[in-house]
Design an enzyme around this catalytic site. Structure first.
Site, PDB file in Angstrom:
ATOM      1  N   TRP A  23       0.942  -1.198   0.188  1.00 12.37           N
ATOM      2  CA  TRP A  23       0.060   0.096   0.109  1.00 12.37           C
ATOM      3  C   TRP A  23       1.079   1.295  -0.221  1.00 12.37           C
ATOM      4  CZ3 TRP A  23      -1.865   3.102   4.551  1.00 12.37           C
ATOM      5  CH2 TRP A  23      -3.019   4.044   4.040  1.00 12.37           C
ATOM      6  N   TYR A  56      -4.543  -0.794  -4.798  1.00 17.90           N
ATOM      7  CA  TYR A  56      -3.394  -0.063  -4.351  1.00 17.90           C
ATOM      8  C   TYR A  56      -2.873   0.652  -5.845  1.00 17.90           C
ATOM      9  CZ  TYR A  56      -3.615  -2.136   0.273  1.00 17.90           C
ATOM     10  OH  TYR A  56      -4.087  -2.670   1.254  1.00 17.90           O
ATOM     11  N   PRO A 213       1.024  -1.331  11.527  1.00 15.96           N
ATOM     12  CA  PRO A 213       1.412  -1.349  13.047  1.00 15.96           C
ATOM     13  C   PRO A 213       2.203  -0.171  13.614  1.00 15.96           C
ATOM     14  CG  PRO A 213       2.783  -2.466  11.355  1.00 15.96           C
ATOM     15  CD  PRO A 213       1.633  -2.094  10.722  1.00 15.96           C
ATOM     16  N   LEU A 214       2.529   0.605  12.490  1.00 10.54           N
ATOM     17  CA  LEU A 214       3.378   2.017  12.942  1.00 10.54           C
ATOM     18  C   LEU A 214       2.411   3.262  13.037  1.00 10.54           C
ATOM     19  CD1 LEU A 214       6.591   1.176  11.500  1.00 10.54           C
ATOM     20  CD2 LEU A 214       6.020   1.006  13.874  1.00 10.54           C
ATOM     21  N   ALA A 215       0.974   3.005  12.568  1.00 17.35           N
ATOM     22  CA  ALA A 215       0.100   4.200  12.437  1.00 17.35           C
ATOM     23  C   ALA A 215       0.632   4.916  11.216  1.00 17.35           C
ATOM     24  CB  ALA A 215      -0.155   4.906  13.582  1.00 17.35           C
ATOM     25  N   GLU A 300      15.196  -2.152   9.618  1.00 13.49           N
ATOM     26  CA  GLU A 300      15.054  -1.848  10.995  1.00 13.49           C
ATOM     27  C   GLU A 300      13.557  -2.511  11.529  1.00 13.49           C
ATOM     28  OE1 GLU A 300      16.187   0.200  13.678  1.00 13.49           O
ATOM     29  OE2 GLU A 300      14.402  -0.538  14.500  1.00 13.49           O
TER      30      GLU A 300
HETATM   31  P1  NDP Z   1       3.121   1.096   8.739  1.00 15.69           P
HETATM   32  O1  NDP Z   1       1.980   1.623   9.901  1.00 15.69           O
HETATM   33  O2  NDP Z   1       4.136   0.156   9.109  1.00 15.69           O
HETATM   34  O3  NDP Z   1       3.651   2.404   8.010  1.00 15.69           O
HETATM   35  C1  NDP Z   1       4.526   2.301   7.070  1.00 15.69           C
HETATM   36  C2  NDP Z   1       4.973   3.418   6.585  1.00 15.69           C
HETATM   37  O4  NDP Z   1       5.957   3.996   7.792  1.00 15.69           O
HETATM   38  C3  NDP Z   1       6.216   3.281   5.701  1.00 15.69           C
HETATM   39  O5  NDP Z   1       5.751   3.209   4.429  1.00 15.69           O
HETATM   40  C4  NDP Z   1       7.444   4.349   6.113  1.00 15.69           C
HETATM   41  O6  NDP Z   1       6.759   5.504   5.470  1.00 15.69           O
HETATM   42  C5  NDP Z   1       6.991   4.589   7.480  1.00 15.69           C
HETATM   43  N1  NDP Z   1       8.159   3.656   7.997  1.00 15.69           N
HETATM   44  C6  NDP Z   1       8.040   2.297   8.021  1.00 15.69           C
HETATM   45  N2  NDP Z   1       9.139   2.096   8.906  1.00 15.69           N
HETATM   46  C7  NDP Z   1       9.819   2.993   9.320  1.00 15.69           C
HETATM   47  C8  NDP Z   1      11.063   3.275   9.941  1.00 15.69           C
HETATM   48  N3  NDP Z   1      11.725   2.152  10.584  1.00 15.69           N
HETATM   49  N4  NDP Z   1      11.492   4.292  10.284  1.00 15.69           N
HETATM   50  C9  NDP Z   1      10.587   5.592   9.792  1.00 15.69           C
HETATM   51  N5  NDP Z   1       9.562   5.541   9.026  1.00 15.69           N
HETATM   52  C10 NDP Z   1       9.238   4.200   8.865  1.00 15.69           C
HETATM   53  O7  NDP Z   1       2.173   0.223   7.730  1.00 15.69           O
HETATM   54  P2  NDP Z   1       1.153   0.606   6.385  1.00 15.69           P
HETATM   55  O8  NDP Z   1       0.302   1.614   6.754  1.00 15.69           O
HETATM   56  O9  NDP Z   1       2.125   0.613   5.273  1.00 15.69           O
HETATM   57  O10 NDP Z   1       0.460  -0.774   6.239  1.00 15.69           O
HETATM   58  C11 NDP Z   1       1.186  -2.216   6.033  1.00 15.69           C
HETATM   59  C12 NDP Z   1       0.370  -3.019   5.179  1.00 15.69           C
HETATM   60  O11 NDP Z   1      -0.926  -3.334   5.725  1.00 15.69           O
HETATM   61  C13 NDP Z   1       0.252  -2.277   3.883  1.00 15.69           C
HETATM   62  O12 NDP Z   1       1.042  -2.172   2.870  1.00 15.69           O
HETATM   63  C14 NDP Z   1      -0.874  -3.031   3.322  1.00 15.69           C
HETATM   64  O13 NDP Z   1      -0.636  -4.076   2.543  1.00 15.69           O
HETATM   65  C15 NDP Z   1      -1.749  -3.443   4.584  1.00 15.69           C
HETATM   66  N6  NDP Z   1      -3.114  -2.347   4.892  1.00 15.69           N
HETATM   67  C16 NDP Z   1      -4.278  -2.858   4.794  1.00 15.69           C
HETATM   68  C17 NDP Z   1      -5.317  -1.893   4.869  1.00 15.69           C
HETATM   69  C18 NDP Z   1      -6.743  -2.616   4.972  1.00 15.69           C
HETATM   70  O14 NDP Z   1      -7.665  -1.592   4.882  1.00 15.69           O
HETATM   71  N7  NDP Z   1      -6.760  -3.961   4.839  1.00 15.69           N
HETATM   72  C19 NDP Z   1      -5.120  -0.478   5.115  1.00 15.69           C
HETATM   73  C20 NDP Z   1      -3.670  -0.024   5.147  1.00 15.69           C
HETATM   74  C21 NDP Z   1      -2.496  -1.102   4.990  1.00 15.69           C
HETATM   75  P3  NDP Z   1       7.420   6.846   4.935  1.00 15.69           P
HETATM   76  O15 NDP Z   1       7.414   6.644   3.334  1.00 15.69           O
HETATM   77  O16 NDP Z   1       6.605   7.927   5.071  1.00 15.69           O
HETATM   78  O17 NDP Z   1       8.667   6.723   5.320  1.00 15.69           O
END
Ligand code: NDP
Length: 328
Positions: A23, A56, A213-215, A300
């Site tokens: 996503w 997506y 998991p990280l909002a 990480e």
């Molecule tokens: P997270 O809450 O883990 O957010 C991920 C984002 O946080 C990254 O893309 C990055 O964004 C930032 N990030 C991640 N790790 C780090 C780090 N170590 N340090 C600093 N920034 C970090 O998860 P997602 O919201 O992406 O959700 C995960 C998956 O869940 C999606 O890919 C999808 O497959 C699924 N999903 C399902 C939904 C549903 O309705 N069923 C809705 C949403 C997600 P940045 O580019 O800003 O750095």
């Protein structure tokens, strides 16, 4: 530290404790080369579940993932591939979204084509559809399983009542029932999962693939001093997410993040690992789907597996107390 694998609820399918989703990033925020590096880094670390959806990047996330998987040389049996139907992909006609029999079947065909796959391991109803009788949707999912195009089906962000009704219909008609729910779950978003869903998930033997998991990165502390230019909240197309995450209650959340960070420092652990580990500690969580726009972020996050035992009952109690002051 080796990646653990957990059974997806009462099913026989095993998913890595940490999984990887497309996503925002695939086909959108990151180049195909970065997407490739991310998928390879995940697989190399033992991640066996890749999450995707028709919506997506309007289908491009699946196209990019499909191309990478085709060129990977990985055995199809070595990974679990998902997609989700509801929001539609390339087009927006009245029958190109939702959970009608027409869109569930055509949506699955579209995902298989874009992912260049013969079957999906998991196929989720991305939301519930008030405009389609539930029996029509569960029958369509059952038929896809009978045809071998889908191995297991699941729900995402359904209420406990909707999940119960789906199970009752499946029992009545001898259909394959949903084996998994995909809800949001993190230190800021708990009550739906813990209070409403957990009883029904236990009763029905359903596993969970939890998201954000990280909002969306908030729980890494990266937004404490504003919005970094290379972050998802800086993207124009995600203005709605920015409003949601930086709207009402932000000050309280930022204060809580500082307290979480102090707990993390106390156990010598970076904050993202702490936040992901907290999700993984919940026994109702089968796999935590992580997202990343950079390989360093993914690495990480994957290192979380090595710090699980630092989250002692005392640390968990401390996190619980902070989280309860702000969590929905
Ligand atoms: P997270 O809450 O883990 O957010 C991920 C984002 O946080 C990254 O893309 C990055 O964004 C930032 N990030 C991640 N790790 C780090 C780090 N170590 N340090 C600093 N920034 C970090 O998860 P997602 O919201 O992406 O959700 C995960 C998956 O869940 C999606 O890919 C999808 O497959 C699924 N999903 C399902 C939904 C549903 O309705 N069923 C809705 C949403 C997600 P940045 O580019 O800003 O750095």
């Amino acid at each position: 530290m080796e990646m653990p694998y957990r059974r997806l609820g009462a099913s026989g399918l095993k998913v890595s404790a940490l999984s990887f989703g497309a996503w925002v990033t695939f086909g959108n925020q990151v180049s195909t080369e970065v997407a490739r590096d991310l998928l390879h880094a995940a697989y190399g670390a033992g991640v066996n579940f890749f999450d995707n959806a028709e919506t997506y990047a309007d289908g491009r996330a699946e196209t990019v993932m499909g191309e990478i998987l085709k060129n990977s040389g990985w055995r199809r049996s070595s990974y679990v591939l998902s997609s989700k139907v509801y929001f539609g992909a390339e087009s927006e006609g009245p029958n190109e979204m939702g959970l009608s029999r027409k869109h569930v079947i055509e949506g699955c065909h579209g995902s298989l084509r874009r992912l260049q796959a013969d079957y999906l391991d998991l196929f989720f109803c991305h939301r519930a559809d008030p405009d389609t009788p539930l029996l029509e949707t569960v029958r369509a999912m059952h038929d896809l399983i009978i045809q071998g195009k889908v191995l297991y089906w699941g729900t995402s962000e359904w209420t406990a009542a909707q999940i119960t009704e789906a199970h009752e219909l499946c029992a009545k008609y001898n259909f394959h029932a949903p084996v998994v729910e995909q809800p949001q779950y993190n230190l800021f978003h708990r009550s739906r999962f813990e209070k409403e869903l957990t009883p029904v998930l236990k009763e029905r033997g359903m596993g969970t693939t939890i998201w954000s998991p990280l909002a969306s990165g908030l729980l890494t502390g990266k937004y404490n001093d504003g919005i970094p230019e290379d972050s998802r909240l800086h993207m124009e197309s995600l203005e709605w997410l920015k409003k949601r995450l930086t709207g009402f209650g932000t000050e309280k959340k930022l204060a809580a993040i500082k307290k979480f960070a102090a707990v993390a420092a106390g156990i010598d652990t970076p904050l993202p690992r702490l936040a992901i580990a907290w999700c993984l500690k919940n026994p109702q969580v089968s796999t935590v789907i992580t997202g990343a726009s950079k390989v360093e972020q993914l690495q990480e996050n994957l290192a979380t597996i090595g710090i699980m035992e630092r989250l002692t009952p005392a640390v968990m109690a401390e996190l619980d107390q902070i989280s309860r002051t702000v969590a929905e």
